[in-house]
Design a protein around this motif. Structure first.
Motif, PDB file in Angstrom:
ATOM      1  N   MET A  52      42.940  40.213  35.609  1.00  0.00           N
ATOM      2  CA  MET A  52      42.810  41.668  35.636  1.00  0.00           C
ATOM      3  C   MET A  52      41.345  42.107  35.566  1.00  0.00           C
ATOM      4  O   MET A  52      40.997  43.182  36.050  1.00  0.00           O
ATOM      5  CB  MET A  52      43.580  42.278  34.456  1.00  0.00           C
ATOM      6  CG  MET A  52      45.082  42.182  34.557  1.00  0.00           C
ATOM      7  SD  MET A  52      45.801  43.090  35.965  1.00  0.00           S
ATOM      8  CE  MET A  52      46.070  41.739  37.136  1.00  0.00           C
ATOM      9  N   GLY A  53      40.512  41.274  34.961  1.00  0.00           N
ATOM     10  CA  GLY A  53      39.107  41.642  34.808  1.00  0.00           C
ATOM     11  C   GLY A  53      38.214  41.161  35.940  1.00  0.00           C
ATOM     12  O   GLY A  53      36.995  41.337  35.876  1.00  0.00           O
ATOM     13  N   LYS A  54      38.812  40.572  36.963  1.00  0.00           N
ATOM     14  CA  LYS A  54      38.014  40.053  38.075  1.00  0.00           C
ATOM     15  C   LYS A  54      37.323  41.195  38.818  1.00  0.00           C
ATOM     16  O   LYS A  54      37.944  42.193  39.178  1.00  0.00           O
ATOM     17  CB  LYS A  54      38.914  39.268  39.035  1.00  0.00           C
ATOM     18  CG  LYS A  54      38.158  38.546  40.133  1.00  0.00           C
ATOM     19  CD  LYS A  54      39.094  37.713  40.993  1.00  0.00           C
ATOM     20  CE  LYS A  54      38.334  36.982  42.085  1.00  0.00           C
ATOM     21  NZ  LYS A  54      39.248  36.169  42.929  1.00  0.00           N
ATOM     22  N   ILE A  82      44.260  46.601  45.559  1.00  0.00           N
ATOM     23  CA  ILE A  82      43.553  45.902  44.485  1.00  0.00           C
ATOM     24  C   ILE A  82      44.425  45.894  43.236  1.00  0.00           C
ATOM     25  O   ILE A  82      44.868  46.943  42.767  1.00  0.00           O
ATOM     26  CB  ILE A  82      42.201  46.580  44.187  1.00  0.00           C
ATOM     27  CG1 ILE A  82      41.322  46.534  45.439  1.00  0.00           C
ATOM     28  CG2 ILE A  82      41.506  45.904  43.014  1.00  0.00           C
ATOM     29  CD1 ILE A  82      40.055  47.323  45.325  1.00  0.00           C
ATOM     30  N   ASP A  83      44.675  44.702  42.727  1.00  0.00           N
ATOM     31  CA  ASP A  83      45.503  44.544  41.531  1.00  0.00           C
ATOM     32  C   ASP A  83      44.605  44.499  40.303  1.00  0.00           C
ATOM     33  O   ASP A  83      44.220  43.428  39.823  1.00  0.00           O
ATOM     34  CB  ASP A  83      46.341  43.260  41.635  1.00  0.00           C
ATOM     35  CG  ASP A  83      47.262  43.074  40.435  1.00  0.00           C
ATOM     36  OD1 ASP A  83      47.549  44.074  39.757  1.00  0.00           O
ATOM     37  OD2 ASP A  83      47.693  41.929  40.186  1.00  0.00           O
ATOM     38  N   SER A  84      44.259  45.688  39.802  1.00  0.00           N
ATOM     39  CA  SER A  84      43.423  45.765  38.607  1.00  0.00           C
ATOM     40  C   SER A  84      43.730  47.070  37.873  1.00  0.00           C
ATOM     41  O   SER A  84      44.157  48.049  38.485  1.00  0.00           O
ATOM     42  CB  SER A  84      41.934  45.709  38.973  1.00  0.00           C
ATOM     43  OG  SER A  84      41.527  46.907  39.581  1.00  0.00           O
ATOM     44  N   PRO A  85      43.510  47.100  36.563  1.00  0.00           N
ATOM     45  CA  PRO A  85      43.778  48.327  35.798  1.00  0.00           C
ATOM     46  C   PRO A  85      42.945  49.514  36.269  1.00  0.00           C
ATOM     47  O   PRO A  85      43.450  50.634  36.369  1.00  0.00           O
ATOM     48  CB  PRO A  85      43.417  47.930  34.360  1.00  0.00           C
ATOM     49  CG  PRO A  85      43.543  46.447  34.326  1.00  0.00           C
ATOM     50  CD  PRO A  85      43.133  45.980  35.687  1.00  0.00           C
ATOM     51  N   GLU A  86      41.666  49.277  36.546  1.00  0.00           N
ATOM     52  CA  GLU A  86      40.807  50.392  36.944  1.00  0.00           C
ATOM     53  C   GLU A  86      41.213  50.960  38.291  1.00  0.00           C
ATOM     54  O   GLU A  86      41.138  52.170  38.508  1.00  0.00           O
ATOM     55  CB  GLU A  86      39.348  49.949  36.968  1.00  0.00           C
ATOM     56  CG  GLU A  86      39.086  48.732  37.834  1.00  0.00           C
ATOM     57  CD  GLU A  86      37.752  48.097  37.539  1.00  0.00           C
ATOM     58  OE1 GLU A  86      36.774  48.834  37.386  1.00  0.00           O
ATOM     59  OE2 GLU A  86      37.694  46.859  37.449  1.00  0.00           O
ATOM     60  N   GLU A 115      47.942  50.674  30.917  1.00  0.00           N
ATOM     61  CA  GLU A 115      47.283  49.427  31.291  1.00  0.00           C
ATOM     62  C   GLU A 115      46.857  48.628  30.051  1.00  0.00           C
ATOM     63  O   GLU A 115      46.984  47.395  30.035  1.00  0.00           O
ATOM     64  CB  GLU A 115      46.054  49.719  32.165  1.00  0.00           C
ATOM     65  CG  GLU A 115      46.355  50.375  33.498  1.00  0.00           C
ATOM     66  CD  GLU A 115      47.218  49.509  34.396  1.00  0.00           C
ATOM     67  OE1 GLU A 115      47.151  48.262  34.278  1.00  0.00           O
ATOM     68  OE2 GLU A 115      47.970  50.068  35.211  1.00  0.00           O
ATOM     69  N   VAL A 116      46.387  49.313  29.024  1.00  0.00           N
ATOM     70  CA  VAL A 116      45.995  48.625  27.794  1.00  0.00           C
ATOM     71  C   VAL A 116      47.211  47.979  27.138  1.00  0.00           C
ATOM     72  O   VAL A 116      47.130  46.852  26.622  1.00  0.00           O
ATOM     73  CB  VAL A 116      45.311  49.602  26.816  1.00  0.00           C
ATOM     74  CG1 VAL A 116      45.101  48.950  25.450  1.00  0.00           C
ATOM     75  CG2 VAL A 116      43.969  50.055  27.376  1.00  0.00           C
ATOM     76  N   LYS A 195      38.395  39.805  24.457  1.00  0.00           N
ATOM     77  CA  LYS A 195      38.426  39.916  25.919  1.00  0.00           C
ATOM     78  C   LYS A 195      39.053  41.241  26.350  1.00  0.00           C
ATOM     79  O   LYS A 195      38.587  41.877  27.304  1.00  0.00           O
ATOM     80  CB  LYS A 195      39.205  38.743  26.520  1.00  0.00           C
ATOM     81  CG  LYS A 195      38.506  37.406  26.377  1.00  0.00           C
ATOM     82  CD  LYS A 195      39.292  36.283  27.020  1.00  0.00           C
ATOM     83  CE  LYS A 195      39.274  36.370  28.533  1.00  0.00           C
ATOM     84  NZ  LYS A 195      37.934  36.139  29.093  1.00  0.00           N
ATOM     85  N   VAL A 196      40.104  41.673  25.659  1.00  0.00           N
ATOM     86  CA  VAL A 196      40.735  42.949  25.982  1.00  0.00           C
ATOM     87  C   VAL A 196      39.767  44.100  25.730  1.00  0.00           C
ATOM     88  O   VAL A 196      39.640  45.014  26.552  1.00  0.00           O
ATOM     89  CB  VAL A 196      42.034  43.145  25.167  1.00  0.00           C
ATOM     90  CG1 VAL A 196      42.541  44.582  25.295  1.00  0.00           C
ATOM     91  CG2 VAL A 196      43.115  42.191  25.639  1.00  0.00           C
ATOM     92  N   ASP A 197      39.061  44.065  24.606  1.00  0.00           N
ATOM     93  CA  ASP A 197      38.106  45.134  24.281  1.00  0.00           C
ATOM     94  C   ASP A 197      37.011  45.227  25.338  1.00  0.00           C
ATOM     95  O   ASP A 197      36.609  46.333  25.730  1.00  0.00           O
ATOM     96  CB  ASP A 197      37.491  44.885  22.900  1.00  0.00           C
ATOM     97  CG  ASP A 197      38.484  45.115  21.769  1.00  0.00           C
ATOM     98  OD1 ASP A 197      39.520  45.760  22.016  1.00  0.00           O
ATOM     99  OD2 ASP A 197      38.230  44.641  20.643  1.00  0.00           O
TER     100      ASP A 197
END
Length: 218
Positions: A52-54, A82-86, A115-116, A195-197
């Protein structure tokens, strides 16, 4: 010869771990199950959060260009690829372009909370496992000592150390294994929370930059 020695060591270790009677063995199995669960959650969450952070090169710059050119639908389609939270947060904001900035911000914030929650899935179980394993170990200690004193109370005359072996095994082995499982699980939990933070901070930064773009006159 080496294989025989290794087999003997493994056999002895197995006997030490599971020589505490039925209740002691149940506690030991429960601790090992917590260890397996902790490993599964850690690796599953670790690789999920990393995916998710890529970083997507020039993602936000492309969104800004689309918005400034008035290509809102194109920007939405781009976010869907794009598969990402943002990307999902910004997609929610793009759907509400034309409304007040506060409405767009609220929609993105709600999506961000969702997402969180996805990123933090099962972290509470990992935290519980890191605390429960040592507690089960200490429970084994109490059970083992009760067994040992119970054996003493039923013996008249000299007490043989062998008679107390089962209780002592339960007391020492469960405590050691509980700590052996609980300490790494605690570190696993803190690694994932960190990592989540960091990922949440990155998402918030990009969301703020997106809102700043919408606030500027086109």
């Amino acid at each position: 010869m080496i294989e025989i020695v290794n087999w003997r060591i493994q056999s002895t270790l197995w006997e030490v771990l599971f020589s505490g009677g039925v209740l002691g063995n149940v506690i030991m199995v429960a601790i090992f199950l917590l260890g397996i669960l902790s490993l599964y959650i850690f690796f599953e969450r670790f690789f999920f959060i990393r995916r998710m952070g890529k970083e997507v090169p020039n993602f936000l710059d492309n969104i800004k260009d689309f918005v400034q050119d008035g290509k809102i639908e194109t920007a939405i389609d781009y976010c869907r690829t794009i598969d990402s939270p943002e990307a999902r947060m910004i997609e929610k904001g793009l759907y509400r372009i034309g409304r007040p900035i506060s409405d767009i911000s609220n929609a993105m914030e709600n999506q961000g909370q969702l997402e969180v929650s996805k990123l933090e899935k099962n972290l509470n179980i990992l935290a519980s496992a890191s605390g429960a394993a040592p507690m089960l170990g200490f429970l084994g200690t109490v059970v083992g000592m009760i067994m040992a004193f119970f054996e003493i109370s039923n013996v008249t005359g000299a007490v043989s150390p062998k008679l107390l072996a089962s209780g002592i095994y339960t007391a020492m082995a469960t405590t050691a294994v509980g700590l052996f499982i609980g300490i790494p699980a605690y570190f696993f939990y803190n690694i994932l929370v960190t990592k989540v933070d960091r990922l949440v901070l990155k998402i918030q930064t990009h969301a703020t930059e997106f809102l700043d773009t919408l606030s500027k006159p086109l």
